[in-house]
Design a protein around this motif. Structure first.
Motif, PDB file in Angstrom:
ATOM      1  N   THR A 225      -8.297  -1.803   3.563  1.00 21.09           N
ATOM      2  CA  THR A 225      -6.860  -1.601   3.795  1.00 21.09           C
ATOM      3  C   THR A 225      -6.288  -2.319   5.002  1.00 21.09           C
ATOM      4  OG1 THR A 225      -7.297   0.410   5.066  1.00 21.09           O
ATOM      5  CG2 THR A 225      -6.885   0.670   2.693  1.00 21.09           C
TER       6      THR A 225
ATOM      7  N   THR B  42     -10.690   2.782   2.289  1.00 19.31           N
ATOM      8  CA  THR B  42     -10.253   2.521   3.666  1.00 19.31           C
ATOM      9  C   THR B  42     -10.706   1.166   4.186  1.00 19.31           C
ATOM     10  OG1 THR B  42     -10.288   4.880   4.134  1.00 19.31           O
ATOM     11  CG2 THR B  42     -10.294   3.395   6.031  1.00 19.31           C
TER      12      THR B  42
ATOM     13  N   LEU C 154       1.887   1.743  -3.566  1.00 20.82           N
ATOM     14  CA  LEU C 154       0.782   2.334  -4.333  1.00 20.82           C
ATOM     15  C   LEU C 154       0.636   3.825  -4.032  1.00 20.82           C
ATOM     16  CD1 LEU C 154      -2.089  -0.351  -4.084  1.00 20.82           C
ATOM     17  CD2 LEU C 154      -0.532   0.074  -5.997  1.00 20.82           C
ATOM     18  N   ALA C 155       0.778   4.173  -2.741  1.00 17.79           N
ATOM     19  CA  ALA C 155       0.645   5.576  -2.338  1.00 17.79           C
ATOM     20  C   ALA C 155       1.699   6.437  -3.009  1.00 17.79           C
ATOM     21  CB  ALA C 155       0.747   5.691  -0.819  1.00 17.79           C
TER      22      ALA C 155
ATOM     23  N   GLN D  27       0.824  -1.206   0.000  1.00 10.72           N
ATOM     24  CA  GLN D  27       0.000   0.000   0.000  1.00 10.72           C
ATOM     25  C   GLN D  27       0.863   1.263   0.000  1.00 10.72           C
ATOM     26  OE1 GLN D  27      -3.606  -0.038   2.557  1.00 10.72           O
ATOM     27  NE2 GLN D  27      -3.108  -2.184   2.948  1.00 10.72           N
ATOM     28  N   SER D  28       2.025   1.197   0.666  1.00 10.05           N
ATOM     29  CA  SER D  28       2.955   2.338   0.632  1.00 10.05           C
ATOM     30  C   SER D  28       3.467   2.560  -0.787  1.00 10.05           C
ATOM     31  CB  SER D  28       4.136   2.079   1.575  1.00 10.05           C
ATOM     32  OG  SER D  28       3.699   2.036   2.907  1.00 10.05           O
TER      33      SER D  28
ATOM     34  N   GLY E  49       0.376   7.712  -5.945  1.00 12.71           N
ATOM     35  CA  GLY E  49      -0.855   8.464  -5.766  1.00 12.71           C
ATOM     36  C   GLY E  49      -2.110   7.619  -5.784  1.00 12.71           C
ATOM     37  N   TRP E  50      -1.954   6.280  -5.652  1.00  8.63           N
ATOM     38  CA  TRP E  50      -3.102   5.377  -5.657  1.00  8.63           C
ATOM     39  C   TRP E  50      -3.428   4.944  -4.238  1.00  8.63           C
ATOM     40  CZ3 TRP E  50      -0.405   1.933  -9.844  1.00  8.63           C
ATOM     41  CH2 TRP E  50      -0.369   2.641 -11.059  1.00  8.63           C
ATOM     42  N   HIS E  51      -4.702   4.927  -3.900  1.00 13.65           N
ATOM     43  CA  HIS E  51      -5.109   4.534  -2.543  1.00 13.65           C
ATOM     44  C   HIS E  51      -6.341   3.633  -2.615  1.00 13.65           C
ATOM     45  CE1 HIS E  51      -2.413   7.522  -0.706  1.00 13.65           C
ATOM     46  NE2 HIS E  51      -2.768   8.302  -1.723  1.00 13.65           N
TER      47      HIS E  51
END
Length: 463
Positions: free
Chosen positions: A142, A139, A130-131, A127-128, A134-136
Motif C-alpha cells: 500500500t 498492507t 477501493l476502501a 485506495q480510498s 470494502g476492498w483493501h
C-alpha cells in the motif's frame, strides 16, 4: 574549455525529428491536464488551514501572477524556438551549454520527482475508492518502503506509472486524445463543486480574512504555486505542434488563464463553506461537500480527483520523455534516448526509461518533504527563462519573434522577482537538497556531457 557555447536559433533539427500533429486546442487541454490536479484537490486545504486562511484567494493570485509573467516569457521562446526541451533548449540559445545543462537537469527534478509524487497521490485516492467498496490491499503493497509500518512497495503507484508509460508509447496524438477526455471529466467535476457549493457559502467563514497575516498569504503562495506547474510542459511538445509559432503561445496562456479562474472560484467557495481551520485534510474539496451533507457529490469529486491526477501524471511524464529526447539529441546524454520509433514517432527509449525511474521512485521511496524540491526547481527554471528573454532582446534583437513578451524588460524582471521571492519562502532543507542535486548534475556533465556534446563534435552524425 568552452562551457558557454550556444545553439543558433533556426538550426535544423530534422534528424530524429517528431511528427507535428497537435493544434492550439490540444495544447490548451494538455496544459489544463497538467495544471489541474493535486493543486486544486489536495493543496487548497493545507494552504488555507496552515498558511493563508480565507485569504487563500490572494495566495493563488500572487502565485498566478508569478506564473503568468513566466508564461509570457515562455511563449516568446516557444514561438521563436519551436523545438523540444522547454527551458533546457531556451537556455542553450540564451546562455550557452553549461546553464542549459543545469536547466535540463533541473527539469528532470521537476518532471521526474513531480511524476513520482503525483503517482503516490493517485495511489492514495485509488485506495480510498477501493476502501469505499470494502476492498483493501495487503498492507505491504500500500505504500513506499517503510518496514516500521509494514509497507514495502506502493503497488498502485507502480501500476499507474507503467500504464501511463504504455499509453505514451502509442503516440502523442493518442495520448492527447485520452488526455482530452479525462480533462473534460475533470473540469466538469470542478464545475460541479462550484455549482453546488456556491449555494452553501457562509460569508462569516471568511472572517478573519487574513488570520496569519500578510506573511501567511505569501507563504501560502509559495505552497500553491505548485498548483500552477505544468504549463511549461506544453512547450516540451514544440516539435509535435502544427504551426508552433501561433499555437504554442495560445496553448500556454489559455491553459494558465482557464486554471487561474477555476482556482480562484474553488478557493473562494471552499473557504466560504468550511471554516478554514478544518480544511487540513487530504481531500478538502470532497470534505467540503460532505460537510454540507452532499455526500453523493463528494463521491463524484473523489472520482474526479483520480481522473485529474491521472492527467497530471500523463503530461508530466510526457514532458520528461521529451526532455530526455532533446538532451540526448544534443549529445549530453546517451544517444539511445533520442531514438524515435518509426511507426509511433515516439522517443521510445526515453519513454520507457522515464517510466522505469518514476515507477521505482513512486513505488519504493517515501517522498514527503522532497516534493518541495519540485517547487524550487521549477521556480528556478521560470526565473532563468524569463531572464533569457531580456538577454536575447539585447544580444540578438533581430531574431524573428512571432510572439513578443510585452513590456520587456519589465515583465521578465517581474517574473524573476516573483519567482526568486517565492523560492526564498522555501525551507533550508529544500535549498540544501536542490544544491546537492545540481552538484550531482554538474558531475554528470563534466564526466559525460561536455565531451560528447554535438557542439564539441560538430561532424555530422551517420545515423
Amino acid at each position: 574549455m568552452d562551457l558557454f557555447r550556444k545553439k543558433q536559433v533556426g538550426k535544423s533539427v530534422s534528424e530524429n525529428s517528431l511528427k507535428r500533429v497537435l493544434g492550439a486546442f490540444d495544447l490548451t487541454l494538455l496544459g489544463v491536464g497538467a495544471i489541474i490536479g493535486t493543486g486544486v484537490f489536495v493543496l487548497t486545504g493545507v494552504a488555507a488551514a496552515e498558511y493563508a486562511g480565507p485569504a487563500l484567494i490572494l495566495s493563488f493570485i500572487i502565485a498566478g501572477l508569478a506564473c503568468a509573467f513566466a508564461a509570457l516569457c515562455y511563449s516568446e521562446f516557444a514561438s521563436m524556438i519551436p523545438q523540444s526541451g522547454s527551458a533546457y533548449t531556451y537556455g542553450y540559445v540564451a546562455f550557452g551549454e553549461l546553464l542549459a545543462w543545469v536547466l535540463g537537469w533541473d527539469l528532470v527534478l521537476e518532471y521526474g520527482l513531480a511524476s513520482s509524487a503525483v503517482a503516490s497521490g493517485w495511489s492514495g485516492y485509488f485506495q480510498s475508492l477501493l476502501a469505499g467498496f470494502g476492498w483493501h490491499l495487503p498492507t505491504f503493497l500500500t505504500s513506499a518502503f517503510d518496514p516500521s509500518k509494514g509497507t514495502f512497495v506502493d503497488l498502485p503507484a507502480v501500476i499507474i506509472v507503467l500504464l501511463v508509460t504504455l499509453l505514451l508509447t502509442r503516440g502523442v496524438k493518442e495520448s492527447a486524445k485520452f488526455n482530452a477526455i479525462m480533462v473534460v471529466i475533470k473540469v466538469a467535476v470542478v464545475l460541479l463543486f462550484i455549482a453546488i457549493g456556491v449555494w452553501y457559502v457562509e460569508p462569516t467563514n471568511w472572517q478573519p480574512f487574513m488570520p496569519f497575516g500578510a506573511s501567511g498569504v505569501v507563504a501560502g503562495a509559495a505552497v500553491v504555486v505548485f498548483a500552477y506547474f505544468g504549463f511549461d510542459a506544453v512547450s516540451t511538445a514544440a516539435e509535435e505542434v502544427k504551426n508552433p509559432q501561433r499555437n504554442l503561445p495560445i496553448g500556454i496562456i489559455s491553459a494558465l488563464a482557464v486554471c487561474t479562474i477555476l482556482y480562484i472560484a474553488v478557493s473562494l467557495i471552499l473557504t466560504g463553506i468550511v471554516p478554514f481551520n478544518l480544511l487540513n485534510v487530504k481531500d478538502p474539496v470532497a470534505f467540503a461537500l460532505r460537510f454540507i451533507q452532499q455526500d453523493w457529490a463528494a463521491g463524484f469529486i473523489s472520482l474526479g480527483a483520480i481522473v485529474g491526477i491521472t492527467t497530471v501524471l500523463i503530461v508530466m511524464m510526457f514532458g520528461q520523455t521529451r526532455l530526455f529526447y532533446a538532451i540526448s539529441r544534443d549529445g549530453l546524454l546517451p544517444k539511445k534516448l533520442s531514438t524515435v520509433h518509426p511507426k509511433s514517432q515516439v522517443p521510445i527509449t526515453s519513454t520507457w526509461v522515464t517510466g522505469g525511474l518514476v515507477a521505482i521512485f513512486a513505488g519504493f521511496i517515501p517522498l514527503n518533504k522532497l516534493a518541495e524540491l519540485t517547487s524550487i526547481g521549477t521556480l528556478f527554471a521560470f526565473a532563468t527563462v524569463s531572464l533569457g528573454v531580456a538577454v536575447l532582446r539585447k544580444t540578438q534583437p533581430d531574431l524573428h519573434r512571432p510572439f513578443k513578451t510585452p513590456l520587456v524588460p519589465v515583465i521578465p524582471i517581474l517574473a524573476v522577482v516573483f519567482c526568486v521571492y517565492l523560492m526564498l519562502q522555501l525551507s533550508a532543507f529544500t535549498w540544501k537538497g536542490f544544491l546537492v542535486w545540481l552538484v550531482i548534475g554538474l558531475g554528470i556533465y563534466i564526466g559525460y556531457g561536455y565531451r560528447n556534446s554535438k557542439l564539441n563534435n560538430p561532424e555530422p552524425s551517420k545515423s
